[in-house]
Structure formats: C-alpha cells, structure tokens
Design a protein around this motif. Structure first.
Motif, PDB file in Angstrom:
ATOM      1  N   THR A  19      41.768  43.545  65.321  1.00 12.01           N
ATOM      2  CA  THR A  19      41.629  44.008  63.968  1.00 12.01           C
ATOM      3  C   THR A  19      42.778  44.339  63.275  1.00 12.01           C
ATOM      4  OG1 THR A  19      39.204  44.647  64.027  1.00 12.01           O
ATOM      5  CG2 THR A  19      40.530  45.541  62.156  1.00 12.01           C
ATOM      6  N   ARG A  20      43.725  45.269  63.821  1.00 10.42           N
ATOM      7  CA  ARG A  20      45.118  45.558  63.232  1.00 10.42           C
ATOM      8  C   ARG A  20      45.948  44.420  63.115  1.00 10.42           C
ATOM      9  NH1 ARG A  20      43.476  50.561  66.075  1.00 10.42           N
ATOM     10  NH2 ARG A  20      44.513  49.885  68.144  1.00 10.42           N
ATOM     11  N   ARG A  21      46.032  43.508  64.219  1.00  5.72           N
ATOM     12  CA  ARG A  21      46.857  42.338  64.254  1.00  5.72           C
ATOM     13  C   ARG A  21      46.463  41.488  63.128  1.00  5.72           C
ATOM     14  NH1 ARG A  21      45.638  42.359  69.870  1.00  5.72           N
ATOM     15  NH2 ARG A  21      44.277  40.241  69.638  1.00  5.72           N
ATOM     16  N   GLU A  22      45.244  41.406  62.624  1.00  6.75           N
ATOM     17  CA  GLU A  22      44.893  40.448  61.527  1.00  6.75           C
ATOM     18  C   GLU A  22      45.256  41.244  60.309  1.00  6.75           C
ATOM     19  OE1 GLU A  22      43.129  37.652  59.307  1.00  6.75           O
ATOM     20  OE2 GLU A  22      43.644  37.380  61.477  1.00  6.75           O
ATOM     21  N   ASP A  29      51.747  37.950  53.784  1.00  7.84           N
ATOM     22  CA  ASP A  29      51.458  37.446  52.258  1.00  7.84           C
ATOM     23  C   ASP A  29      52.204  38.373  51.137  1.00  7.84           C
ATOM     24  OD1 ASP A  29      50.777  34.908  53.278  1.00  7.84           O
ATOM     25  OD2 ASP A  29      48.471  35.365  53.182  1.00  7.84           O
ATOM     26  N   GLY A  30      52.105  39.431  51.507  1.00  9.09           N
ATOM     27  CA  GLY A  30      52.560  40.504  50.548  1.00  9.09           C
ATOM     28  C   GLY A  30      51.607  41.876  50.517  1.00  9.09           C
ATOM     29  N   SER A  31      51.945  42.875  49.815  1.00  9.51           N
ATOM     30  CA  SER A  31      51.402  44.054  49.695  1.00  9.51           C
ATOM     31  C   SER A  31      50.070  43.799  49.203  1.00  9.51           C
ATOM     32  CB  SER A  31      52.204  44.892  48.621  1.00  9.51           C
ATOM     33  OG  SER A  31      53.161  45.390  49.165  1.00  9.51           O
ATOM     34  N   MET A  32      49.072  44.718  49.591  1.00  9.84           N
ATOM     35  CA  MET A  32      47.689  44.586  49.286  1.00  9.84           C
ATOM     36  C   MET A  32      46.921  46.134  48.850  1.00  9.84           C
ATOM     37  SD  MET A  32      45.819  41.798  51.944  1.00  9.84           S
ATOM     38  CE  MET A  32      45.944  40.279  51.520  1.00  9.84           C
ATOM     39  N   THR A  33      46.065  46.057  48.161  1.00 15.03           N
ATOM     40  CA  THR A  33      45.387  47.396  48.192  1.00 15.03           C
ATOM     41  C   THR A  33      44.526  47.541  49.512  1.00 15.03           C
ATOM     42  OG1 THR A  33      43.368  46.534  47.240  1.00 15.03           O
ATOM     43  CG2 THR A  33      45.051  47.245  45.712  1.00 15.03           C
ATOM     44  N   VAL A  34      44.066  48.690  49.718  1.00 15.71           N
ATOM     45  CA  VAL A  34      43.198  49.191  50.915  1.00 15.71           C
ATOM     46  C   VAL A  34      41.989  48.161  50.630  1.00 15.71           C
ATOM     47  CG1 VAL A  34      42.181  50.801  52.226  1.00 15.71           C
ATOM     48  CG2 VAL A  34      44.108  51.206  51.325  1.00 15.71           C
ATOM     49  N   GLY A  35      41.385  48.132  49.615  1.00 12.33           N
ATOM     50  CA  GLY A  35      40.303  47.343  49.528  1.00 12.33           C
ATOM     51  C   GLY A  35      40.287  45.869  49.572  1.00 12.33           C
ATOM     52  N   GLU A  36      41.364  44.964  49.355  1.00 13.48           N
ATOM     53  CA  GLU A  36      41.738  43.946  49.352  1.00 13.48           C
ATOM     54  C   GLU A  36      42.020  43.567  50.898  1.00 13.48           C
ATOM     55  OE1 GLU A  36      44.115  42.468  45.665  1.00 13.48           O
ATOM     56  OE2 GLU A  36      45.224  43.741  46.901  1.00 13.48           O
ATOM     57  N   LEU A  37      42.787  44.303  51.507  1.00 16.31           N
ATOM     58  CA  LEU A  37      42.859  44.542  52.930  1.00 16.31           C
ATOM     59  C   LEU A  37      41.607  44.544  53.933  1.00 16.31           C
ATOM     60  CD1 LEU A  37      45.260  43.947  54.957  1.00 16.31           C
ATOM     61  CD2 LEU A  37      45.692  46.523  54.983  1.00 16.31           C
ATOM     62  N   GLU A  39      38.549  43.740  52.900  1.00 12.97           N
ATOM     63  CA  GLU A  39      37.588  42.896  52.481  1.00 12.97           C
ATOM     64  C   GLU A  39      36.869  41.924  53.462  1.00 12.97           C
ATOM     65  OE1 GLU A  39      37.804  39.411  49.389  1.00 12.97           O
ATOM     66  OE2 GLU A  39      38.389  41.073  48.485  1.00 12.97           O
ATOM     67  N   PRO A  40      37.809  41.275  54.565  1.00 14.78           N
ATOM     68  CA  PRO A  40      37.099  40.369  55.365  1.00 14.78           C
ATOM     69  C   PRO A  40      36.280  40.852  56.717  1.00 14.78           C
ATOM     70  CG  PRO A  40      39.647  40.237  55.649  1.00 14.78           C
ATOM     71  CD  PRO A  40      39.242  41.295  54.514  1.00 14.78           C
ATOM     72  N   PHE A  41      36.713  42.225  56.813  1.00 11.66           N
ATOM     73  CA  PHE A  41      36.159  43.216  58.006  1.00 11.66           C
ATOM     74  C   PHE A  41      34.866  43.800  57.783  1.00 11.66           C
ATOM     75  CE2 PHE A  41      41.028  43.244  58.061  1.00 11.66           C
ATOM     76  CZ  PHE A  41      41.041  42.402  58.862  1.00 11.66           C
TER      77      PHE A  41
END
Length: 119
Positions: A19-22, A29-37, A39-41
C-alpha cells in the motif's frame, strides 16, 4: 545503531508494504491531498493516516496543511540512502554471481563425455 542505519531501516520498512509503495508511485505524478491519495484504497482514514505517518517518518513524503487541506508530496531524496546501499551491495553480489558462473562453466567442462551426451 548509527543514524544512517536507522534511516535505512525506516525506508526499507516503509517500502515493505505494498500500500505504501503504491502511495509513493501515485505521488510521482505530483502532490495530492490525503483524500485524493486515499481514494483507490479500501481502508479506513485512520489506516491511511498510519501509512502516511510511516512514509513521513522514513523521509519519503512531506505532509503540509493549508486551511482544511492536507497535502502529501514525494521526497525522492528520502530514497538516496537506500539507493546508495543497494548500489554498494550490488557490486559485491554481481562479483559473486560472476564467480559462480565461472565455477559452473568449469564444472560443466570437466564432466565426463557420457554425462554431456545424456543432456
């Protein structure tokens, strides 16, 4: 344990989890909010937060807060010690593999003809 060894332990421990590697891959691709980061998990916010704490302690990400937004940014320099360690050890590993290859070639050449014909 010296400081470098502690940093290496933290980085390799952080990278041991898929999960951390993903998360790190997504941050390339650039900075993300915690919510965006997150999202797929399919995991709770506290679990996401725990993963981010591990990455931050390892020096692999930086988290900033602006108003209500929490942003994560990749810190590629956090991988420098781990990369140097791998490069340093790779030379030794390659030398050992080369010696093994050489030894196997020698052994193969020494085998009796009958064994070679059965291959």
């Amino acid at each position: 344990m010296d400081e470098r060894s502690g940093r290496l332990d933290a980085v390799f421990s952080a990278l041991a989890d898929p999960t951390r590697r993903e998360m790190l891959s997504r941050l390339t691709d650039g900075s993300m909010t915690v919510g965006e980061l997150a999202e797929p998990f399919e995991m709770s916010r506290p679990a996401i937060s725990q993963h981010l704490k591990v990455l931050e302690r390892a020096g692999l990400i930086e988290r900033t807060a602006t108003a209500q937004w929490r942003t994560c940014t990749l810190r590629a320099e956090g991988l420098d010690d781990a990369s140097a360690w791998v490069d340093e050890h790779r030379r030794g590993w390659n030398e050992r593999f080369d010696l093994l290859d050489e030894r196997l070639r020698e052994l193969k050449q020494r085998r009796p003809k009958k064994e070679k014909d059965n291959e």
